[in-house]
Design a protein around this motif. Structure first.
Motif, PDB file in Angstrom:
ATOM      1  N   ASP A   1      68.376  -5.822  86.213  1.00  0.00           N
ATOM      2  CA  ASP A   1      67.346  -5.849  85.168  1.00  0.00           C
ATOM      3  C   ASP A   1      65.956  -6.088  85.721  1.00  0.00           C
ATOM      4  O   ASP A   1      64.965  -5.598  85.170  1.00  0.00           O
ATOM      5  CB  ASP A   1      67.660  -6.937  84.133  1.00  0.00           C
TER       6      ASP A   1
ATOM      7  N   HIS B   1      71.098 -13.424  82.454  1.00  0.00           N
ATOM      8  CA  HIS B   1      70.929 -13.073  83.862  1.00  0.00           C
ATOM      9  C   HIS B   1      71.896 -13.830  84.761  1.00  0.00           C
ATOM     10  O   HIS B   1      71.822 -13.681  85.977  1.00  0.00           O
ATOM     11  CB  HIS B   1      69.483 -13.313  84.306  1.00  0.00           C
TER      12      HIS B   1
ATOM     13  N   HIS C   1      65.827 -15.382  82.716  1.00  0.00           N
ATOM     14  CA  HIS C   1      65.948 -14.657  81.464  1.00  0.00           C
ATOM     15  C   HIS C   1      67.372 -14.798  80.918  1.00  0.00           C
ATOM     16  O   HIS C   1      68.315 -15.136  81.644  1.00  0.00           O
ATOM     17  CB  HIS C   1      65.598 -13.178  81.685  1.00  0.00           C
TER      18      HIS C   1
ATOM     19  N   MET D   1      61.979 -10.092  83.659  1.00  0.00           N
ATOM     20  CA  MET D   1      61.925  -9.939  82.202  1.00  0.00           C
ATOM     21  C   MET D   1      60.961 -10.978  81.619  1.00  0.00           C
ATOM     22  O   MET D   1      60.455 -11.849  82.338  1.00  0.00           O
ATOM     23  CB  MET D   1      63.331 -10.101  81.624  1.00  0.00           C
TER      24      MET D   1
END
Length: 846
Positions: free
Chosen positions: A429, A357, A354, A432
């Protein structure tokens, strides 16, 4: 008149009768002139005398003229005597000379004499010229005969010398003396006029007519040279003789035609008349004549089908072999090499994940470089290829792909050309949308995955969450009992990078990657761009074989000769082996990213393949833009005609960026508005781009490129807007806002209240006014109203008057009574209901 009558006159007078005659005006003499070699020539010298007849019949002094050729003088005929003129009366006694005018007969006689003299002069000059010509011809003949005599004498001397030399070789040594004694008696006789002395061999005067002395079968020779003097054989025919013979044959008529060569002609599905004639080795005019006999009037560059071409070829006696046009690609890509010719190669690793990242940062940590600083906004917008050497001396090729959603095609290309995919997932995160997309690309390419859980240095890092989210997409890591390698790394702190490299090398050993470097290079175009100073530049990844400088390659529909190759460090290299990424210079145009390239044997084959692929591309575009046939397609076309469009012209720095921008703008389109890209390409913005934008009212978008000065000046004059971007987010947002402005605004209706008509009053100068009571909400002046009768809308409009008692008011609340009048409407009745509402305009956005 007698003398006695004039005895008293003192004036001198001419005799009464005198004969009129012309004297010779030319006196000639002969002079002997000497020349070289004892030659003489007789030259005639003439003297001309100017004839001027005075009153006393005297003539002027003679004039010397140039020498003239000697000629026999022609006898001069005496002129006829003119009668003596009558004596003139002695009226004038002032002078002692009497002047007498010539009569007509005298004038005629003199004119005749002058004419005869001119004729004689012309005849004498003609005779002298003929004599000079005859003398020159005689002199030339004598010179030629003398030269021939000298040549024959030289030939005889040379032949005699050669015979003597041969006899001396053949005779025994003891017979040498008698042979010498007999030599004077056996010597051939010299021709008359010769001289024993070599210095006096040339005669002082040429012989009168030397008879030609020729041996049997001997032809007259030309210039005497050493070769023909010592050669007794017959001399070969000279070039002049051969040329004369050819000219004679041409004048006699055309020679017999040679035997025609019949060929096997390869015919594709379509072919031009010129190409057909070239393949048959025939004249194109003959092919056109045959087509005219069949009733087809075509030109040399017209295209005919294979059936017609076959008829023409067979008519001319050739054999035909029908081939498909796609046969030009036959043998272009060969099959896999045998295992014995393969050697181990470096793995090709693609880093995917993503956006933001840490893919590029992780690659920078491996390469010990700083690529992120060179990318606008800190995000990767180009696909890059690099090579990294590990501590053990092994080489790994990395391909960095963008993580933004617009670069889907780039990620798909990266997954196709790679051996291993390193999936970078941020520990804070998690998984994604673009992470899921990268997983799907890897699955589609059947490429093994290595998960790199990045940003482990952050406080909120949770690798367990990443592992669990990967389970939802069928990715089971080793810590959970799966076969997918995982490494927890930190690109910022450069921790566990060695473990990541070990995992890559371990996976490459399992795959057993090999390739044959001893064959022509083959690979894929990773990225392409148009450089201002270097021209079209393609970043290629060699997959098989070796690519060298000077090779002719075909990349997609483009071709070129490799002029230079540059590695990731900016150094020129002469060859690139398997798994090595390089920049290639020398292509004729910018290829498309993702095209395969292959090295061919020569430029002719490269042009043939390139032309075929370009024709295929044009045909696809024509089919895509052709007429719609079905009813559903016609309805779609009508809907497209009503759609609002934003015309754009996109120029980018690399092919992948332009492709990503086009894909992102295409996703923004709806049924009402869309972005239409008139032109997209790689390179700087030029004047032609601005001209196209001015003609179509388009906006020019430059992504990491700029317009040159001429294009900027033209844009200012034409009023064309040029927008520059270096981050794809900003570009997409601006175009989205522009497209939103073309959307029709949404009208939202808000109910204000209802009122019931109690009574209708007719007021002069105003009209009908309804006395109402507000039953719900409120009524506002200027708002929209509807008149409902039995729940049916009778009228819709606006209020013209809103009064409470005698005052105009802005609004009336619920429970109060008021008077209302409508604009341009008077048909109101008691019991009707007035509905008051307000319309709000809401701007729409994509």
């Amino acid at each position: 008149m007698s003398s006695e009558d004039n005895s008293g006159d003192n004036t001198a007078s001419r005799p009464a009768r005198k004969t009129l005659s012309l004297k010779r005006t030319v006196e000639s003499g002969t002079v002997r002139q000497n020349f070289s070699h004892g030659r003489t020539k007789a030259v005639v010298v003439e003297k001309k005398r100017r004839r001027t007849v005075g009153p006393g019949g005297t003539e002027a002094e003679p004039l010397a003229t140039a020498p003239q050729p000697a000629a026999a003088p022609k006898p001069v005929q005496p002129a006829p005597q003119a009668p003596a003129p009558a004596p003139k009366p002695a009226a004038d006694n002032r002078s002692g000379v009497v002047l007498r005018t010539l009569t007509e007969e005298e004038k005629g006689a003199r004119a005749q004499a002058l004419a005869d003299s001119r004729v004689r002069d012309a005849e004498e000059r003609q005779r002298a010229a003929e004599e000079e010509k005859r003398r020159a011809e005689e002199e030339e003949r004598l010179t030629k005969e003398r030269a021939e005599a000298e040549a024959r004498q030289a030939e005889e001397d040379a032949a005699r010398a050669k015979q003597e030399a041969e006899r001396a070789k053949a005779a025994p040594a003891e017979q040498a003396a008698p042979a010498d004694a007999e030599q004077p008696a056996a010597a051939p006789r010299r021709p008359a006029g010769g001289d024993d002395d070599a210095g006096k061999r040339r005669p002082s005067r040429p012989p009168e007519k030397p008879a030609p002395v020729r041996r049997d079968g001997e032809r007259r020779r030309g210039r005497l040279t050493i070769s023909n003097a010592l050669n007794e054989n017959e001399r070969k025919r000279s070039l002049a003789a051969i040329r004369r013979r050819r000219e004679k044959n041409k004048s006699q008529g055309p020679s017999e035609p040679g035997q025609k060569i019949l060929r096997e002609v390869r015919l594709p599905e379509t072919i031009t008349i010129q190409e057909l004639a070239n393949r048959m080795a025939e004249r194109a005019v003959d092919v056109i004549k045959l087509l005219m006999q069949q009733g087809q009037m075509l030109k040399i560059n017209d295209v005919i089908d294979a059936d017609t071409a076959q008829l023409i070829a067979e008519e001319m006696g050739h054999t035909v072999k029908r081939v498909s046009e796609a046969d030009v690609e036959t043998g272009l890509v060969t099959e896999d090499d045998p295992d014995g010719a393969k050697q181990p190669r470096a793995p090709v690793v693609t880093v995917m994940g993503h956006v933001d990242h840490g893919k590029t940062s992780l690659l920078d940590a491996l390469r010990q470089a700083d690529v992120v600083a060179g990318e606008a906004g800190g995000i990767t917008q180009h696909i890059g290829a690099y090579q990294v050497k590990t501590e053990g001396g092994q080489t790994v090729s990395f391909i960095d792909t963008p993580g933004h959603e617009a670069f889907t095609a780039m990620r798909a290309r990266g997954a196709r050309v790679t051996d291993i995919v390193v999936l970078v997932v941020a520990a804070d995160d998690g998984v994604m949308p673009q992470t899921i997309e990268a997983i799907n690309h890897a699955k589609a390419g059947e490429v093994p995955l290595i998960v790199a859980i990045n940003k482990m240095d952050k406080p909120g890092a949770d690798p367990t969450r990443v592992r669990n989210e990967l389970l939802q997409h069928e990715i089971v890591v080793e810590s959970l009992g799966g076969d997918t390698l995982e490494v927890e790394v930190s690109a910022l702190k450069k921790t566990n990078l060695d473990k990541l490299v070990e995992a890559i090398l371990l996976q490459s050993e399992v795959l057993d990657l090999k390739a044959n470097p001893e064959r022509p290079g083959e690979g894929v175009v990773v990225e392409a761009q148009l450089d201002k100073g270097r021209g079209p530049v393609a970043t290629v990844l060699v997959q098989r074989g070796t690519l060298r400088v000077g090779d002719v390659l075909v990349a997609g529909s483009e071709w070129g000769k490799v002029r230079a190759m540059i590695n990731e460090h900016g150094e020129n290299v002469t060859e690139a082996g398997p798994s090595m990424p390089v920049e290639v210079l020398g292509l004729n145009a910018t290829p498309s990213a993702g095209d395969n390239f292959v090295v061919v044997e020569n430029e002719g084959r490269a042009r043939e393949v390139s032309d075929y692929r370009q024709r295929q591309k044009r045909e696809k575009q024509q089919v895509r833009g052709g007429m719609r046939s079905s009813l559903a397609d016609m309805m779609t076309q009508l809907k497209d005609a009503e759609r609002q469009e934003v015309p754009l012209l996109v120029k980018g720095d690399v092919q992948g960026s332009v492709e990503a921008i086009a894909g992102a703008l295409d996703k923004l389109g709806t049924d009402e508005v869309s972005a239409r890209i008139l032109l997209s390409g790689v390179g700087a913005i030029t004047e032609s781009d601005v001209t196209l934008a001015a003609a179509s009212n388009a906006v020019v978008i430059g992504f990491n490129v700029r317009a040159n000065k001429q294009a900027r000046d033209l844009a200012e004059r034409e009023g064309v807007e040029i927008r520059y971007y270096n981050i794809i987010y900003d570009l997409v947002d601006d175009i989205k806002a522009a497209m939103s402005g073309l959307l029709a605004p949404e009208l939202r209706e808000t109910m204000l209240g209802n009122a019931e008509i109690l009574e209708v009053f007719n007021i002069s100068k105003v009209g009908k006014v309804a006395g109402c009571r507000v039953t719900d909400g409120r009524v506002e002046r200027g708002a929209g109203v509807r008149l409902l009768r039995d729940d049916v809308v009778v009228h819709e409009g606006k209020l013209s008057t809103l009064k409470r008692f005698k005052d105009e008011v802005q609004r009336v609340e619920v429970g109060q009574e008021c008077g209302m009048a409508f604009e341009n409407y008077q048909d109101m009745r008691a019991g009707d209901v007035i509905e008051c509402y307000q319309v709000e305009t809401i701007e729409r956005s994509l």
